[in-house]
Write a protein that holds these residues in place. Sequence first.
Motif, PDB file in Angstrom:
ATOM      1  N   PRO A 190      42.251  43.794  35.437  1.00 32.85           N
ATOM      2  CA  PRO A 190      41.339  44.928  35.250  1.00 32.85           C
ATOM      3  C   PRO A 190      41.534  46.057  36.252  1.00 32.85           C
ATOM      4  CG  PRO A 190      40.161  42.850  35.029  1.00 32.85           C
ATOM      5  CD  PRO A 190      41.538  42.509  35.505  1.00 32.85           C
ATOM      6  N   GLY A 191      41.768  45.725  37.517  1.00 37.06           N
ATOM      7  CA  GLY A 191      41.953  46.755  38.528  1.00 37.06           C
ATOM      8  C   GLY A 191      43.188  47.595  38.279  1.00 37.06           C
ATOM      9  N   GLU A 192      44.290  46.936  37.909  1.00 37.11           N
ATOM     10  CA  GLU A 192      45.521  47.674  37.605  1.00 37.11           C
ATOM     11  C   GLU A 192      45.326  48.554  36.372  1.00 37.11           C
ATOM     12  OE1 GLU A 192      48.751  44.942  37.243  1.00 37.11           O
ATOM     13  OE2 GLU A 192      48.550  44.173  39.295  1.00 37.11           O
ATOM     14  N   ALA A 193      44.528  48.089  35.439  1.00 34.01           N
ATOM     15  CA  ALA A 193      44.275  48.871  34.230  1.00 34.01           C
ATOM     16  C   ALA A 193      43.518  50.160  34.556  1.00 34.01           C
ATOM     17  CB  ALA A 193      43.493  48.041  33.217  1.00 34.01           C
ATOM     18  N   VAL A 194      42.550  50.077  35.459  1.00 38.59           N
ATOM     19  CA  VAL A 194      41.786  51.267  35.855  1.00 38.59           C
ATOM     20  C   VAL A 194      42.706  52.292  36.505  1.00 38.59           C
ATOM     21  CG1 VAL A 194      40.012  52.126  37.424  1.00 38.59           C
ATOM     22  CG2 VAL A 194      39.581  50.069  36.067  1.00 38.59           C
ATOM     23  N   LEU A 243      45.263  51.548  26.749  1.00 37.50           N
ATOM     24  CA  LEU A 243      44.390  51.817  27.895  1.00 37.50           C
ATOM     25  C   LEU A 243      42.930  51.942  27.474  1.00 37.50           C
ATOM     26  CD1 LEU A 243      46.674  54.388  29.727  1.00 37.50           C
ATOM     27  CD2 LEU A 243      45.983  52.170  30.652  1.00 37.50           C
ATOM     28  N   ALA A 244      42.694  52.393  26.248  1.00 38.83           N
ATOM     29  CA  ALA A 244      41.332  52.504  25.727  1.00 38.83           C
ATOM     30  C   ALA A 244      40.821  51.171  25.185  1.00 38.83           C
ATOM     31  CB  ALA A 244      41.272  53.568  24.640  1.00 38.83           C
ATOM     32  N   GLY A 245      41.657  50.140  25.187  1.00 37.12           N
ATOM     33  CA  GLY A 245      41.232  48.817  24.772  1.00 37.12           C
ATOM     34  C   GLY A 245      41.533  48.457  23.336  1.00 37.12           C
ATOM     35  N   ASP A 246      42.233  49.325  22.606  1.00 40.20           N
ATOM     36  CA  ASP A 246      42.534  49.037  21.210  1.00 40.20           C
ATOM     37  C   ASP A 246      43.944  48.478  21.101  1.00 40.20           C
ATOM     38  OD1 ASP A 246      42.783  48.912  18.477  1.00 40.20           O
ATOM     39  OD2 ASP A 246      41.849  50.862  18.110  1.00 40.20           O
ATOM     40  N   LEU A 247      44.064  47.175  21.300  1.00 41.24           N
ATOM     41  CA  LEU A 247      45.368  46.532  21.315  1.00 41.24           C
ATOM     42  C   LEU A 247      46.027  46.566  19.942  1.00 41.24           C
ATOM     43  CD1 LEU A 247      43.811  45.347  23.858  1.00 41.24           C
ATOM     44  CD2 LEU A 247      45.302  43.360  23.639  1.00 41.24           C
ATOM     45  N   HIS A 248      45.238  46.433  18.899  1.00 38.91           N
ATOM     46  CA  HIS A 248      45.817  46.424  17.556  1.00 38.91           C
ATOM     47  C   HIS A 248      46.402  47.789  17.192  1.00 38.91           C
ATOM     48  CE1 HIS A 248      44.503  42.391  16.542  1.00 38.91           C
ATOM     49  NE2 HIS A 248      43.298  42.676  17.007  1.00 38.91           N
ATOM     50  N   PHE A 264      37.130  42.071  30.125  1.00 43.15           N
ATOM     51  CA  PHE A 264      38.432  42.732  29.966  1.00 43.15           C
ATOM     52  C   PHE A 264      39.289  42.039  28.922  1.00 43.15           C
ATOM     53  CE2 PHE A 264      42.850  43.686  31.319  1.00 43.15           C
ATOM     54  CZ  PHE A 264      42.802  45.065  31.190  1.00 43.15           C
ATOM     55  N   TYR A 265      39.408  40.703  29.021  1.00 45.85           N
ATOM     56  CA  TYR A 265      40.240  39.957  28.085  1.00 45.85           C
ATOM     57  C   TYR A 265      39.633  38.571  27.934  1.00 45.85           C
ATOM     58  CZ  TYR A 265      44.582  38.165  25.945  1.00 45.85           C
ATOM     59  OH  TYR A 265      45.509  37.603  25.094  1.00 45.85           O
ATOM     60  N   PRO A 272      31.698  51.441  24.812  1.00 49.64           N
ATOM     61  CA  PRO A 272      32.881  51.960  24.113  1.00 49.64           C
ATOM     62  C   PRO A 272      34.153  51.643  24.879  1.00 49.64           C
ATOM     63  CG  PRO A 272      31.829  53.707  25.362  1.00 49.64           C
ATOM     64  CD  PRO A 272      30.962  52.482  25.529  1.00 49.64           C
ATOM     65  N   GLY A 273      35.294  51.845  24.219  1.00 49.24           N
ATOM     66  CA  GLY A 273      36.575  51.779  24.902  1.00 49.24           C
ATOM     67  C   GLY A 273      37.140  50.385  25.074  1.00 49.24           C
ATOM     68  N   THR A 274      36.558  49.391  24.476  1.00 54.40           N
ATOM     69  CA  THR A 274      37.089  48.033  24.596  1.00 54.40           C
ATOM     70  C   THR A 274      37.082  47.389  23.218  1.00 54.40           C
ATOM     71  OG1 THR A 274      34.885  47.386  25.277  1.00 54.40           O
ATOM     72  CG2 THR A 274      36.503  47.619  27.009  1.00 54.40           C
ATOM     73  N   VAL A 275      37.658  48.053  22.278  1.00 57.02           N
ATOM     74  CA  VAL A 275      37.527  47.706  20.872  1.00 57.02           C
ATOM     75  C   VAL A 275      37.960  46.271  20.605  1.00 57.02           C
ATOM     76  CG1 VAL A 275      38.283  48.287  18.538  1.00 57.02           C
ATOM     77  CG2 VAL A 275      37.925  50.104  20.232  1.00 57.02           C
ATOM     78  N   THR A 276      39.177  45.919  20.976  1.00 55.81           N
ATOM     79  CA  THR A 276      39.722  44.617  20.631  1.00 55.81           C
ATOM     80  C   THR A 276      38.996  43.494  21.355  1.00 55.81           C
ATOM     81  OG1 THR A 276      41.888  45.643  20.273  1.00 55.81           O
ATOM     82  CG2 THR A 276      41.831  43.253  20.527  1.00 55.81           C
ATOM     83  N   ASN A 277      38.748  43.658  22.636  1.00 54.42           N
ATOM     84  CA  ASN A 277      38.143  42.577  23.402  1.00 54.42           C
ATOM     85  C   ASN A 277      36.692  42.325  23.015  1.00 54.42           C
ATOM     86  OD1 ASN A 277      38.349  40.539  25.485  1.00 54.42           O
ATOM     87  ND2 ASN A 277      36.964  41.831  26.675  1.00 54.42           N
TER      88      ASN A 277
END
Length: 486
Positions: free
Chosen positions: A66-70, A103-108, A310-311, A347-352
């Motif tokens: 999570p920290g690296e993602a930020v 980065l917005a969380g939409d892995l798909h 995060f995951y 918002p911003g974590t669609v897939t998770n």
Amino acid sequence: MVTDRYGNPLHECTQETAAHLDRAVEALLHFKPEVEQAVDDALRSGPASPVAQSFAAYLGMLGTEPGEAVTARQRFDRYVAGVDVLSLPVRERMHLAAAGAWLAGDLHRAGGLLEELSLVYPTDALALAVGHQLDFFTGDAVRLRDRVGGALSAWDADEPHRGLMLGMYAFGLEESGHYRLAEEAGLAAVELNPRDVWAIHAVVHTYEMQGRVSEGIGYLDARRDDWARGNYLNVHNWWHYALYALEAGDTDTALNIYDAALHNDDSTGVAMELLDAAALLWRVRLAGAEPTARWEALADAWAERADPPFYAFNDVHAVMSYAGAGRYGEVRRLIADRRRWLAQGSPGTVTNRRMTAEIGLPACEALLAHAEGKHTTVVDLLWPLRRRLHEFGGSHAQRDALQKTLLDSALSSGRHEAARALISERIGLRPDSSYNWSAQASLADGLGDAALAAVARDHARDAAAAAAETLRLPISRPDSITQSDV
């Protein structure tokens, strides 16, 4: 025009930056830590390069930290704020769009964009490698196979990196159940490039999924110099070695590997390594051992991270550690935190969000129930999910910890019909697995069928003995595995 080593054009890129990007891709494909420095060098020499900026964003997400993602998100946002993205060439636009989506969380969406990119640029190794990992994170076995399979014909036979593509293809074949083809592709990839650790890993998975334990041990031993150190995948491949040891009934060797390679005083506490550590100890626990001190140290490592949502795959393995250590309060706090997060509609974590709501939280609750001996609850929670667990990522081998938890609780709660079906499924796929036959013996005991129990125990003993014999070969020396080996 400046191009990468595969002939793909690079916008806003000097020859120096292109060389750094080529070096970064090479390191990424080999899972080498040098990828980080190479990407930094590319950013330093070519800060306007969309591919370099996208690569840096991908790198910030690949470790599920999570920290690296930020940090990656902040750097990426600063870059795109100063760029007219619509004026960029299509390859650069799609890389930026994919990086932004992830980065917005939409892995798909990120994976879909990279697949579209690969249709136009099938030799874009960065797009294929990152897309392949996204397919893994989302548990999409068909796309894991076909993303690379659809691009392979565009790679010239004399391109040295074609073998690395073949190694990725092997893993996709394995995860989608094509074990013979996966083994052939993986062995061919390793023949072309002996240090292709992802291809080695794919071959090991094919043996794991078929219960070919002796072959798996022998293969890892024969290639130990190629995979056991100096890459991001070495801990995971040691984990596979430990799984084979458990199938051989050798818990001591599995824990020896755990101490030397998976988690010890020198471990850095990164998520990908803690996952393997938790997954191994949970299997050891299911086998009847209670490595208490190890559980405490591992639970401390997860607690120190204090990860936000995060995951979900990571959350489940953190819960394994807390539950294994008997720290049920921490399990309940993590579950309550994720429930609050879902209720907030962040918002911003669609897939998770979907992964957590539909798979992660029920799995966490089931692990807690198992630790507390509430086996009926475990079956009630996991039985409806047993064919959906892939939706929160990982491989079949990794998710098998939850499948084994379900089976253990079905046996412990007297749910004989469910246990029979689960065991029948497992023996059909892995008829030489000592674990599967031991479970069959336990079921027969519960049903009062002494004859069936005796036959099943004979099968279990024979399978474990065959694997144990491989562990005793001189090349293995499992009793001498130390931190210097990894």
